[in-house]
Design a protein around this motif. Structure first.
Motif, PDB file in Angstrom:
ATOM      1  N   MET A  82       0.829  -1.203   0.000  1.00  0.00           N
ATOM      2  CA  MET A  82       0.000   0.000   0.000  1.00  0.00           C
ATOM      3  C   MET A  82       0.864   1.253   0.000  1.00  0.00           C
ATOM      4  O   MET A  82       0.592   2.211  -0.706  1.00  0.00           O
ATOM      5  N   LYS A  83       1.931   1.229   0.805  1.00  0.00           N
ATOM      6  CA  LYS A  83       2.797   2.396   0.874  1.00  0.00           C
ATOM      7  C   LYS A  83       3.509   2.648  -0.446  1.00  0.00           C
ATOM      8  O   LYS A  83       3.634   3.775  -0.901  1.00  0.00           O
ATOM      9  N   LEU A  84       3.965   1.556  -1.049  1.00  0.00           N
ATOM     10  CA  LEU A  84       4.635   1.699  -2.337  1.00  0.00           C
ATOM     11  C   LEU A  84       3.680   2.266  -3.372  1.00  0.00           C
ATOM     12  O   LEU A  84       4.017   3.131  -4.159  1.00  0.00           O
ATOM     13  N   ARG A  85       2.457   1.774  -3.310  1.00  0.00           N
ATOM     14  CA  ARG A  85       1.466   2.227  -4.271  1.00  0.00           C
ATOM     15  C   ARG A  85       1.149   3.702  -4.057  1.00  0.00           C
ATOM     16  O   ARG A  85       0.994   4.464  -4.996  1.00  0.00           O
ATOM     17  N   ALA A  86       1.094   4.078  -2.786  1.00  0.00           N
ATOM     18  CA  ALA A  86       0.810   5.473  -2.467  1.00  0.00           C
ATOM     19  C   ALA A  86       1.922   6.369  -3.000  1.00  0.00           C
ATOM     20  O   ALA A  86       1.699   7.514  -3.364  1.00  0.00           O
ATOM     21  N   ASN A  87       3.126   5.823  -3.032  1.00  0.00           N
ATOM     22  CA  ASN A  87       4.251   6.589  -3.547  1.00  0.00           C
ATOM     23  C   ASN A  87       4.385   6.498  -5.060  1.00  0.00           C
ATOM     24  O   ASN A  87       5.337   7.007  -5.636  1.00  0.00           O
ATOM     25  N   GLY A  88       3.445   5.814  -5.687  1.00  0.00           N
ATOM     26  CA  GLY A  88       3.476   5.710  -7.138  1.00  0.00           C
ATOM     27  C   GLY A  88       4.605   4.843  -7.660  1.00  0.00           C
ATOM     28  O   GLY A  88       5.128   5.076  -8.729  1.00  0.00           O
ATOM     29  N   GLN A  89       5.015   3.843  -6.877  1.00  0.00           N
ATOM     30  CA  GLN A  89       6.142   3.035  -7.304  1.00  0.00           C
ATOM     31  C   GLN A  89       5.731   1.705  -7.923  1.00  0.00           C
ATOM     32  O   GLN A  89       6.528   0.781  -7.969  1.00  0.00           O
ATOM     33  N   VAL A  90       4.498   1.603  -8.361  1.00  0.00           N
ATOM     34  CA  VAL A  90       4.085   0.366  -9.017  1.00  0.00           C
ATOM     35  C   VAL A  90       4.867   0.248 -10.319  1.00  0.00           C
ATOM     36  O   VAL A  90       4.897   1.157 -11.135  1.00  0.00           O
ATOM     37  N   ASN A  91       5.525  -0.879 -10.464  1.00  0.00           N
ATOM     38  CA  ASN A  91       6.454  -1.035 -11.558  1.00  0.00           C
ATOM     39  C   ASN A  91       5.802  -1.583 -12.815  1.00  0.00           C
ATOM     40  O   ASN A  91       6.208  -1.288 -13.923  1.00  0.00           O
ATOM     41  N   ASP A  92       4.787  -2.394 -12.643  1.00  0.00           N
ATOM     42  CA  ASP A  92       4.193  -3.060 -13.792  1.00  0.00           C
ATOM     43  C   ASP A  92       2.762  -3.485 -13.473  1.00  0.00           C
ATOM     44  O   ASP A  92       2.363  -3.508 -12.314  1.00  0.00           O
ATOM     45  N   ASP A  93       2.037  -3.819 -14.491  1.00  0.00           N
ATOM     46  CA  ASP A  93       0.687  -4.330 -14.320  1.00  0.00           C
ATOM     47  C   ASP A  93       0.630  -5.738 -14.904  1.00  0.00           C
ATOM     48  O   ASP A  93       1.150  -5.967 -15.986  1.00  0.00           O
TER      49      ASP A  93
END
Ligand SMILES: [Zn+2]
Length: 156
Positions: A82-93
């Motif tokens: 969740m924290k990574l996602r909040a930071n916009g660090q999603v790398n791939d889908d």
């Protein structure tokens, strides 16, 4: 939205259960109804806002989760995602359909570009978890899936 139990209890993410328990009991005391009445009269001068603004319910919920190793490790990975996602660090889908299903462990997995894997269990999917951190590196992916509520459309 996941609550940050560590922030609620004001403990480090790597705190031991004993440390968390100590802090939990301290917070319980502060939030005890008898104490709270006294505090309400003097809280403007003496109590830090962070202590008074946390509902007792959240404190109990946090402790109930963190005291159990299995639940805690599951919570940790969800929180991290969740924290990574909040930071916009999603790398791939990734599409769930493109992932490998393992019947024995009821998990879906997909290889990462390092030699690690993205692994998500059916239980996590049912809870609405859709981001996974690689088992080896720190990359994170978002998994796309639709809840299977149209089984009737399958051919007989
Ligand atoms: Zn990786």
């Amino acid at each position: 939205m996941l609550k940050d139990y560590y922030a609620i209890l004001n403990v480090a993410q790597d705190a031991t259960v004993a440390e968390i328990k100590q802090q939990y009991q301290k917070l319980l005391l502060i939030h005890h109804p008898d104490k709270q009445q006294q505090q309400q009269q003097q809280q403007s001068q003496t109590l830090p806002v962070s202590v008074t603004s946390i509902p007792l319910q959240d404190i109990k919920e946090a402790w109930e989760c963190l005291r159990q190793p299995t639940q805690r490790s599951f919570y940790d990975s969800s929180l991290k995602a969740m924290k990574l996602r909040a930071n916009g660090q999603v790398n791939d889908d990734i599409d769930l359909d493109d992932m490998e299903y393992d019947e024995d462990s009821s998990t879906y997995s997909s290889p990462c570009r390092c030699s690690g894997e993205y692994i998500i269990s059916e239980g996590e999917l049912e809870l609405g978890v859709d981001t996974v951190v690689c088992s080896t590196c720190s990359l994170i992916v978002r998994i796309h899936y639709e809840l299977a509520d149209d089984e009737d459309n399958e051919e007989n």
